[in-house]
Design an enzyme around this catalytic site. Structure first.
Site, PDB file in Angstrom:
ATOM      1  N   TYR A 163      -6.495   2.864  22.225  1.00  0.00           N
ATOM      2  CA  TYR A 163      -6.527   1.433  22.558  1.00  0.00           C
ATOM      3  C   TYR A 163      -6.775   0.639  21.286  1.00  0.00           C
ATOM      4  CZ  TYR A 163      -5.886  -0.507  27.129  1.00  0.00           C
ATOM      5  OH  TYR A 163      -5.310  -1.002  28.253  1.00  0.00           O
ATOM      6  N   ARG A 183      12.349   2.099  21.415  1.00  0.00           N
ATOM      7  CA  ARG A 183      12.499   0.954  22.315  1.00  0.00           C
ATOM      8  C   ARG A 183      11.337  -0.007  22.102  1.00  0.00           C
ATOM      9  NH1 ARG A 183      15.934   0.170  26.060  1.00  0.00           N
ATOM     10  NH2 ARG A 183      16.819   2.179  25.541  1.00  0.00           N
ATOM     11  N   ASP A 240      17.677 -14.837  18.184  1.00  0.00           N
ATOM     12  CA  ASP A 240      17.402 -13.520  18.753  1.00  0.00           C
ATOM     13  C   ASP A 240      18.486 -12.582  18.229  1.00  0.00           C
ATOM     14  OD1 ASP A 240      17.285 -11.267  20.314  1.00  0.00           O
ATOM     15  OD2 ASP A 240      17.020 -12.334  22.208  1.00  0.00           O
ATOM     16  N   THR A 299      15.055  -6.759  19.188  1.00  0.00           N
ATOM     17  CA  THR A 299      14.655  -5.448  19.684  1.00  0.00           C
ATOM     18  C   THR A 299      14.692  -4.517  18.477  1.00  0.00           C
ATOM     19  OG1 THR A 299      16.941  -4.825  20.134  1.00  0.00           O
ATOM     20  CG2 THR A 299      15.708  -5.785  21.967  1.00  0.00           C
ATOM     21  N   LYS A 312      18.387  -1.142  19.267  1.00  0.00           N
ATOM     22  CA  LYS A 312      19.848  -1.276  19.369  1.00  0.00           C
ATOM     23  C   LYS A 312      20.461  -0.847  18.030  1.00  0.00           C
ATOM     24  CE  LYS A 312      19.217  -4.503  23.119  1.00  0.00           C
ATOM     25  NZ  LYS A 312      19.363  -5.868  23.652  1.00  0.00           N
ATOM     26  N   GLU A 350      -6.359  -3.193  21.120  1.00  0.00           N
ATOM     27  CA  GLU A 350      -6.139  -4.632  21.354  1.00  0.00           C
ATOM     28  C   GLU A 350      -6.553  -5.425  20.129  1.00  0.00           C
ATOM     29  OE1 GLU A 350      -8.186  -5.753  24.920  1.00  0.00           O
ATOM     30  OE2 GLU A 350      -6.516  -5.151  26.201  1.00  0.00           O
TER      31      GLU A 350
HETATM   32  C1  LIG Z   1      18.731  -6.502  24.602  1.00  0.00           C
HETATM   33  C2  LIG Z   1      18.380  -7.904  24.385  1.00  0.00           C
HETATM   34  C3  LIG Z   1      17.109  -8.398  24.697  1.00  0.00           C
HETATM   35  C4  LIG Z   1      16.106  -7.657  25.543  1.00  0.00           C
HETATM   36  O1  LIG Z   1      15.586  -6.554  25.095  1.00  0.00           O
HETATM   37  P1  LIG Z   1      14.700  -5.606  26.030  1.00  0.00           P
HETATM   38  O2  LIG Z   1      14.084  -4.713  25.047  1.00  0.00           O
HETATM   39  O3  LIG Z   1      15.641  -4.967  26.987  1.00  0.00           O
HETATM   40  O4  LIG Z   1      13.698  -6.464  26.715  1.00  0.00           O
HETATM   41  C5  LIG Z   1      16.806  -9.698  24.359  1.00  0.00           C
HETATM   42  N1  LIG Z   1      17.715 -10.482  23.770  1.00  0.00           N
HETATM   43  C6  LIG Z   1      18.962 -10.060  23.498  1.00  0.00           C
HETATM   44  C7  LIG Z   1      19.916 -10.988  22.862  1.00  0.00           C
HETATM   45  C8  LIG Z   1      19.336  -8.764  23.807  1.00  0.00           C
HETATM   46  O5  LIG Z   1      20.576  -8.360  23.557  1.00  0.00           O
END
Ligand SMILES: *Cc1c(COP(=O)(O)O)cnc(C)c1O
Length: 428
Positions: free
Chosen positions: A47, A228, A193, A219, A222, A49
């Site tokens: 933990y 993840r 994003d 993220t 990807k 936090e």
């Molecule tokens: C995949 C994605 C997310 C979300 O990611 P998670 O890890 O599934 O919550 C947010 N924004 C964009 C543009 C994405 O392609």
């Protein structure tokens, strides 16, 4: 303790599924053995936090170091002044930004979900659309590219406090400079994003949004090829424009607002095992081989898009600048839905996902498109020459999506082909 056969058998089944198929889901990738090892480590027991050296629990001396290393490597990777590596996912990273910079009911502007946006950018079923007033911009029907004139027009009309760029099914480079000018013209903050193209950006193959945006989210699983998870970054920290102060009466910086929005705003204890895996992945991304990999991702995507177009498929925007593309099935197969295409391809061990195309005539459950991408197949070592073969295999399935024996023949060929590719090409 007796071994949990049920679950470990399922994990083995999933590994075999990953090994034998052609993985074309644009948001997926295969992590390295070291990233997996860090994720499966005893750090999950801890933990922690709070933030390094400012924790609410004892015994954090070791995880303080691994989290700090993750932060330092991430800063170097994207030339960031400030980062937060704790968000559990991309959606959590976005929710933290909204919590930090918006009040409930405030207006923000994001890309239309059915034009390539993301659920967490204002969908009515996501907290972003439930708690805040979401407005949207579109892509142009003729070009499939973001309509920046319309973005400016909506921004002037709706006066958003935040403009959000980035999407999950957009295959073109963004004009971040133009977006920043639009944001500045209405006094809005700009958030990008980069969840999808982050790996290409880290390798210097696409423009770095940290140079233009106030805040960047991503993220890590990807194109970036880590565990993840989610991250927050800023090219430069700055004092919040709303005059929010600390208990001592000092003006808070955006980094302070964002840190508190992640913890305790929307999360509790950080996933230190995942953060260590992020550190491993960022370290790998700083190595020269990473650029070779990302270049292959981009070249494979260009080759795949060209092979589809040569075969008469409609690619939205007629090509790709990144790792992904969106195929409008209607011109070639008017009766075939994205849902039926996905099902037939999955039966042939070719994994894609159905996706709305801009101005789709079908519902989100049926859709007229499929989205494909090359990060995962490139990690397995596939090169340009394989992309043409993939299109032949896909075309054989989609031309006769009800022909079970035809699909079985394609599946046998896919499985035979993929036997020669390890899950992570950098390792045996
Ligand atoms: C995949 C994605 C997310 C979300 O990611 P998670 O890890 O599934 O919550 C947010 N924004 C964009 C543009 C994405 O392609």
């Amino acid at each position: 303790m007796k071994r949990d056969r049920i679950i470990f058998d399922l994990i083995e089944q999933e590994k075999q599924r990953q090994l034998k198929g052609i993985e074309l889901i644009a948001s997926e990738n295969f992590v390295s053995a070291q990233v997996l090892e860090a994720m499966g480590s005893v750090l999950t027991n801890k933990y922690a936090e709070g933030y390094p050296a400012k924790r609410y629990y004892g015994g954090c001396e070791v995880v303080d170091q691994s989290e700090t290393i993750a932060m330092e490597r991430l800063k170097k990777l994207f030339d960031a002044e400030w980062v937060n590596v704790q968000p559990h996912s991309g959606a959590q990273a976005n929710a933290a930004v909204f919590l930090a910079v918006l009040n409930p009911g405030d207006t923000f502007l994001g890309l239309n979900l059915s034009h390539g946006g993301h659920l967490s950018h204002g969908s009515p079923v996501n907290s972003s659309g439930i708690l805040y007033r979401a407005t949207e911009y579109n892509v142009k029907e003729e070009t499939g590219r973001v309509d920046y004139d319309q973005m400016q027009e909506v921004a002037m009309r709706c006066r958003p406090k935040l403009i959000v760029g980035g999407g999950s099914a957009y295959s073109r480079e963004w004009d971040y400079g133009r977006m920043r000018r639009i944001a500045d013209s209405v006094g809005a903050l700009l958030m990008i994003d980069m969840a999808h193209p982050a790996g290409l950006i880290a390798a210097g193959l696409l423009d770095n949004p940290l140079r233009y945006a106030h805040i960047v989210t991503s993220t890590t699983h990807k194109t970036l090829r880590g565990p993840r998870g989610g991250i927050l970054l800023m090219g430069k920290d700055f004092v919040n424009p709303w005059g929010k102060t600390t208990p001592k009466g000092e003006l808070k910086t955006l980094s302070q607002l964002l840190d508190s929005a992640v913890f305790p705003g929307i999360q509790g204890g950080p996933l230190e095992h995942v953060i260590a895996a992020k550190a491993v992945a960022f370290g790998q991304a700083l190595e020269p081989e990473y650029k070779t990999y990302q270049t292959q991702v981009k070249n494979n995507a260009a080759a795949l898009a060209q092979a589809f177009m040569d075969k008469g498929y409609k690619i939205i925007s007629d090509g790709t600048d990144n790792h992904s593309m969106l195929i409008d099935l209607r011109p070639k197969f008017p009766g075939l839905t994205g849902k039926a295409a996905e099902k037939a391809l999955v039966a042939a061990d070719i994994t894609v996902n159905k996706n709305m195309v801009p101005f789709d005539s079908r519902s989100p459950f049926q859709t007229s498109g499929i989205r494909v991408g090359t990060p995962a197949i490139s990690t397995r070592g596939a090169r340009e020459a394989f992309m043409g073969e993939i299109v032949e295999l896909i075309d054989a399935v989609l031309s006769k999506p009800e022909n079970d024996s035809g699909i079985a023949a394609v599946r046998a060929e896919v499985n035979a082909r993929m036997r020669h590719y390890p899950l992570f090409a950098g390792e045996s």
